[in-house]
Design a protein around this motif. Structure first.
Motif, PDB file in Angstrom:
ATOM      1  N   MET A  47       0.830  -1.208   0.000  1.00 10.44           N
ATOM      2  CA  MET A  47       0.000   0.000   0.000  1.00 10.44           C
ATOM      3  C   MET A  47       0.859   1.252   0.000  1.00 10.44           C
ATOM      4  N   TYR A  48       1.967   1.193   0.741  1.00  9.41           N
ATOM      5  CA  TYR A  48       2.863   2.348   0.798  1.00  9.41           C
ATOM      6  C   TYR A  48       3.823   2.410  -0.385  1.00  9.41           C
ATOM      7  N   ASP A  76       6.564   9.821   4.454  1.00 13.73           N
ATOM      8  CA  ASP A  76       6.305  11.261   4.367  1.00 13.73           C
ATOM      9  C   ASP A  76       5.205  11.708   5.316  1.00 13.73           C
ATOM     10  N   THR A  77       4.363  10.774   5.710  1.00 17.05           N
ATOM     11  CA  THR A  77       3.229  11.105   6.578  1.00 17.05           C
ATOM     12  C   THR A  77       3.615  11.243   8.040  1.00 17.05           C
ATOM     13  N   GLY A  78       4.877  10.948   8.371  1.00 23.50           N
ATOM     14  CA  GLY A  78       5.300  11.013   9.765  1.00 23.50           C
ATOM     15  C   GLY A  78       5.249   9.682  10.479  1.00 23.50           C
ATOM     16  N   ASP A 228      -5.098  12.147   4.094  1.00 20.54           N
ATOM     17  CA  ASP A 228      -4.518  12.813   2.934  1.00 20.54           C
ATOM     18  C   ASP A 228      -5.428  12.715   1.721  1.00 20.54           C
ATOM     19  N   PHE A 229      -6.140  11.596   1.607  1.00 22.38           N
ATOM     20  CA  PHE A 229      -6.962  11.361   0.411  1.00 22.38           C
ATOM     21  C   PHE A 229      -8.292  12.108   0.473  1.00 22.38           C
ATOM     22  N   ALA A 230      -8.949  12.047   1.618  1.00 20.58           N
ATOM     23  CA  ALA A 230     -10.269  12.695   1.756  1.00 20.58           C
ATOM     24  C   ALA A 230     -10.429  13.200   3.184  1.00 20.58           C
ATOM     25  N   PRO A 231      -9.729  14.274   3.533  1.00 16.61           N
ATOM     26  CA  PRO A 231      -9.712  14.743   4.926  1.00 16.61           C
ATOM     27  C   PRO A 231     -11.062  15.192   5.462  1.00 16.61           C
TER      28      PRO A 231
END
Length: 263
Positions: A47-48, A76-78, A228-231
């Motif tokens: 997935m990543y 990148d997302t932390g 990130d996709f649909a906040p």
């Protein structure tokens, strides 16, 4: 409590989706969780978009050839991520090392001072009941069980409860929480399953429901998390509520004092 094993012996209940988005919810709060893919199918790793060989995966740790910290891939997302590989499936076949491998994860987290750091650690477990799954359950402080809102998933939850009961011969009972996933509000089946779960496991079923939404599947397909996709989606709200409920029940804490890798 910091180590959460996301586990269910039944496939298709959204275990990986729950693990990934719970970790993303934590990272959204400025805390770097450690997320470990402990499934030989390596869906979370895929997935990543991580393509790695077995020597750079958690299998290397189970071989005793690497620490967990050396395998971490910063996202990148932390999120601090330890990838998996198909070779991890060999661990269950190594009969002569079963005893060592069952305790390896717990001992490794303690030795590397990860489990006591105050930082959340989330383990996406394999659904196959074997040495790798047991090692995650023994290492965990809490077991989070996603249950899809369908009758077969309810049967799976009952079987899982019996399995976890058997583990109490080796360790005292650990807190567990069931989260209803793929929930459709007011649907008869979904409401019936949720109600039966609460009757069978009083006090252990979370109030938060992860609703069935296309945005979640689309986020996975794009290699992203729901924030990130649909906040602004209901799915993002659901995972925010899930994290809030775990915090309010003192099952997880968010520490900003020790970022991963800090001295």
């Amino acid at each position: 409590m910091t180590v959460i094993a996301v586990f269910n012996m039944k496939g298709g209940v959204g275990k990986t989706t729950v693990a990934a988005n719970l970790a993303a919810a934590i990272a959204k709060n400025g805390v770097e969780p450690l997320l470990i893919d402990l499934d030989p199918q390596a869906h979370l790793t895929s997935m990543y978009g991580i393509k790695t060989n077995s020597s750079k995966s958690v299998y290397r740790f189970y071989q005793g050839l690497s620490s967990l910290s050396d395998l971490v891939v910063p996202l990148d997302t932390g999120i601090q991520f330890v990838p998996s590989h198909l070779e991890l499936g060999k661990v269950d076949a190594q009969v002569t090392r079963h005893r060592d491998n069952i305790w390896r994860l717990k001992l490794g987290l303690n030795a590397e001072m990860l489990s006591g750091s105050g930082l959340p650690i989330i383990i996406d477990c394999t659904p196959m009941l074997g040495v790798v799954a047991f090692s995650a359950l023994f290492a965990a402080d809490i077991i989070l069980v996603p249950v899809a809102a369908e009758y077969l998933a309810l049967n799976g939850a009952m079987q899982l409860s019996q399995t976890l009961f058997g583990l109490e011969k080796f360790q005292s009972r650990k807190p567990r929480r069931y989260v209803v996933n793929r929930y459709v509000p007011n649907q008869i089946t979904a409401e019936t399953v949720a109600g039966q779960l609460m009757r069978h496991f009083p006090g252990e079923v979370l109030k938060t429901r992860i609703r069935e939404q296309e945005a979640l599947a689309a986020a996975v397909g794009s290699g992203s998390n729901i924030f990130d996709f649909a906040p602004a989606s209901n799915a993002a709200a659901d995972f925010t509520f899930l994290l809030d409920e775990l915090i309010e029940n003192n099952l997880i804490s968010l520490s900003r004092d020790l970022p991963f890798g800090a001295d």
